[in-house]
Design an enzyme around this catalytic site. Structure first.
Site, PDB file in Angstrom:
ATOM      1  N   ASN A 136       1.265  -1.344  -0.226  1.00 14.87           N
ATOM      2  CA  ASN A 136       0.431   0.188   0.245  1.00 14.87           C
ATOM      3  C   ASN A 136       0.813   1.452   0.307  1.00 14.87           C
ATOM      4  OD1 ASN A 136      -2.023   1.486   1.004  1.00 14.87           O
ATOM      5  ND2 ASN A 136      -1.612   2.161   2.098  1.00 14.87           N
ATOM      6  N   ASP A 197       1.839   6.811   0.554  1.00 12.81           N
ATOM      7  CA  ASP A 197       0.620   5.848  -0.416  1.00 12.81           C
ATOM      8  C   ASP A 197       0.876   5.991  -1.853  1.00 12.81           C
ATOM      9  OD1 ASP A 197      -0.370   5.647   1.834  1.00 12.81           O
ATOM     10  OD2 ASP A 197      -2.443   6.633   0.989  1.00 12.81           O
ATOM     11  N   ASP A 228      -0.733  -6.964   3.418  1.00  9.30           N
ATOM     12  CA  ASP A 228      -1.163  -5.673   4.544  1.00  9.30           C
ATOM     13  C   ASP A 228      -2.306  -5.228   3.942  1.00  9.30           C
ATOM     14  OD1 ASP A 228      -0.353  -4.210   7.120  1.00  9.30           O
ATOM     15  OD2 ASP A 228       0.169  -2.390   5.080  1.00  9.30           O
ATOM     16  N   GLU A 269      -5.276  -8.282   4.788  1.00  9.31           N
ATOM     17  CA  GLU A 269      -5.871  -7.739   5.767  1.00  9.31           C
ATOM     18  C   GLU A 269      -6.956  -6.573   5.902  1.00  9.31           C
ATOM     19  OE1 GLU A 269      -3.982  -4.822   9.377  1.00  9.31           O
ATOM     20  OE2 GLU A 269      -2.998  -4.480   7.337  1.00  9.31           O
TER      21      GLU A 269
END
Length: 516
Positions: A136, A197, A228, A269
């Site tokens: 991410n 990001d 993640d 996740e």
């Protein structure tokens, strides 16, 4: 000459027979998997390892890859069938969730060769290996971001920058600041100003991440990834439609990974409600069930059924509509949540009941390292990740990278001590793990209601093809008498002394009985 011809003919016949037996065996195994719902041998019990805290191999006090390899026999004996390693790539932080090199190994943890050896040794024990993949965001120190700050257009496109229409005061899911400034430039960092990001509208970024996934699968033989922050790739702070774009990326990523390893396991996740999680299973094999973790812990903590069976059934029905071959990943706690023993106020009986729920419900159970010996821990995060305690006295594998707050001077919870005690939390975990592994319904069966209703009782059936078990948990502090028990049942597993099935069975407080 005739004798030689007969020998050759016999050898050909024998080889054909062996080949036929092998083919029949494979067909039978395949049929069993199809009939029982076992897909790709993915119904497994996993163990999450926070690498820095688990086992040290070189005396520097920091857990490392070779330390994990040295403890594979322990994990095999416990009954673990897969491990998930928290980030092992180079990073400036102790936790590793801000990567600076996606194709490297953190020198504190070892080398790529060490990791390959770990994977090989794990596979020889039928233990699969998942590694944390954090895509991410990168570290602010990653060369990509440093080049972007200097204006390199290729790498500028790798990250998300504030535009004219951006809400500079935008906050994230937990009220955190989203936009951060560096060199008079505003960039998005949903988790921290040190974690910029990535921009998944960039084809270069998408290609980079797919190549990185392929690199690890091809070069190390790992079995998959724990992904993640899987729902944050496209920031829905900017547009609600970005959620769909994120799911589309995971479909694409999964397709690419399957070309390298057809049975690759991708568990995401997606920290949200089942309604949000479900659509992600169109691209992922599995996602962690955060809602269920709370239900299980509260059931054990409060001593009463919190509607587990109906919740699990409804969620599984919904997930199956999104992915017929989905696998639920269930857990009690992980490296981001307060530890179980702290949640139940250090009550071992309640910790045992939470573990019993976890290990008898459908899905792939993930056990956080140290839960089996009752490590404690409350936020902030570093105290959720304290060293595993191997021995009452000094142990070569003991890590000491941090000063413990919750598990210091508690020799009684050391693994070496608990192994000696048949009633210990460790042996409770071990017995339940092996009971699950040796029962087809517990391992891969669906869940169904059981005809027993009592306060403090959690009762359900697990069904696989024509085989089923009935699971009875007394999560309360009082005895429970269960009437009209089917006498045709046999005892498969019990945490208390019981010799036969009668019309009425009395369950002691904090106990489990499994009938078949």
């Amino acid at each position: 000459m005739i004798q030689l011809w007969l020998v050759v003919l016999f050898a050909v016949f024998l080889a054909a027979g062996c080949q036929k037996k092998d083919e029949t065996k494979k067909e039978t195994e395949s049929a069993i998997k199809e009939e029982t719902g076992i897909k790709n041998d993915q119904n497994r019990i996993y163990y999450e390892i926070f690498v820095r805290s688990f086992a040290d191999s070189n005396g520097d006090g920091i857990g490392d890859i070779n330390g994990i390899t040295s403890k594979l026999d322990y994990l095999e004996d416990l009954g673990i069938e897969g491990i998930w390693l928290t980030p092992i790539m180079p990073s400036p932080s102790y936790h590793g969730y801000d990567v600076t090199d996606y194709r490297g190994i953190n020198p504190a943890y070892g080398t790529l060769e060490d990791f390959k050896k770990l994977v090989k040794e794990a596979h020889s024990r039928n233990i699969k290996v998942l590694m944390d993949l954090v895509i991410n965001h990168t570290s602010i120190d990653h060369p990509w971001f440093q080049k972007a700050l200097k204006g390199d257009p290729a790498f500028k496109d790798y990250y998300v920058w504030a535009g004219k229409d951006s809400n500079k005061n935008q906050v994230g899911d937990w009220g955190q600041k989203v936009w951060h400034e560096k060199n008079q430039q505003l960039y998005e960092g949903s988790f921290s100003d040190s974690m910029p990001d990535l921009n998944y509208d960039s084809k270069s970024v998408r290609s980079e991440m797919e190549n990185i996934g392929e690199f690890w699968l091809e070069n190390t033989g790992i079995d998959g990834f724990r992904l993640d922050a899987a729902k944050y790739l496209y920031s829905f702070y900017q547009s609600p439609k970005n959620n769909e774009k994120t799911i589309d990326f995971w479909k694409e990523f999964n397709e690419k990974m399957q070309k390298i390893k057809p049975n690759v396991f991708l568990v995401g996740e997606v920290w949200d409600t089942p309604g949000v999680v479900g659509p992600y299973l169109k691209g992922l094999n599995s996602a962690f069930n955060f809602d269920l973790s709370e239900v299980m812990i509260n059931t054990a903590k409060l001593g009463d059924d919190r509607g587990i069976v109906s919740r699990v059934s409804n969620v599984r029905d919904f997930y199956q509509k999104n992915n017929p071959n989905f696998m639920d990943s269930i857990f009690l706690t992980n490296h981001d949540t307060n530890r179980l023993m702290s949640r139940v106020n250090n009550d071992v009986n309640k910790a045992k009941m939470a573990a019993a729920l976890l290990l008898t419900l459908p899905g792939n159970p993930f056990i956080y390292y140290g839960e089996e010996i009752g490590l404690e821990g409350n936020k902030p995060d570093e105290y959720l990740r304290e060293p595993f305690i191997w021995n009452q006295t000094n142990d070569p594998a003991q890590t000491d990278w941090m000063e413990e707050k919750y598990n210091n001077n508690k020799p009684e919870i050391a693994l070496s001590e608990q192994m000696k005690d048949n009633d210990s939390l460790f042996n409770h975990y071990k017995n339940l793990i092996h009971a699950r592994k040796n029962s087809l319904p517990l391992k891969s069966g669906e869940i169904a209601e059981a005809p027993y209703k009592e306060a403090g009782l959690v009762a359900f059936k697990r069904v696989a093809d024509k085989e089923e078990v009935t699971v009875l948990h007394n999560v309360s502090s009082k005895e429970i008498a269960i009437k009209n028990v089917e006498k045709k049942n046999n005892i498969y597993f019990a945490t208390f002394n019981i010799s036969n099935v009668k019309n009425t069975i009395t369950l002691p407080s904090y106990s489990t009985l499994i009938l078949k």
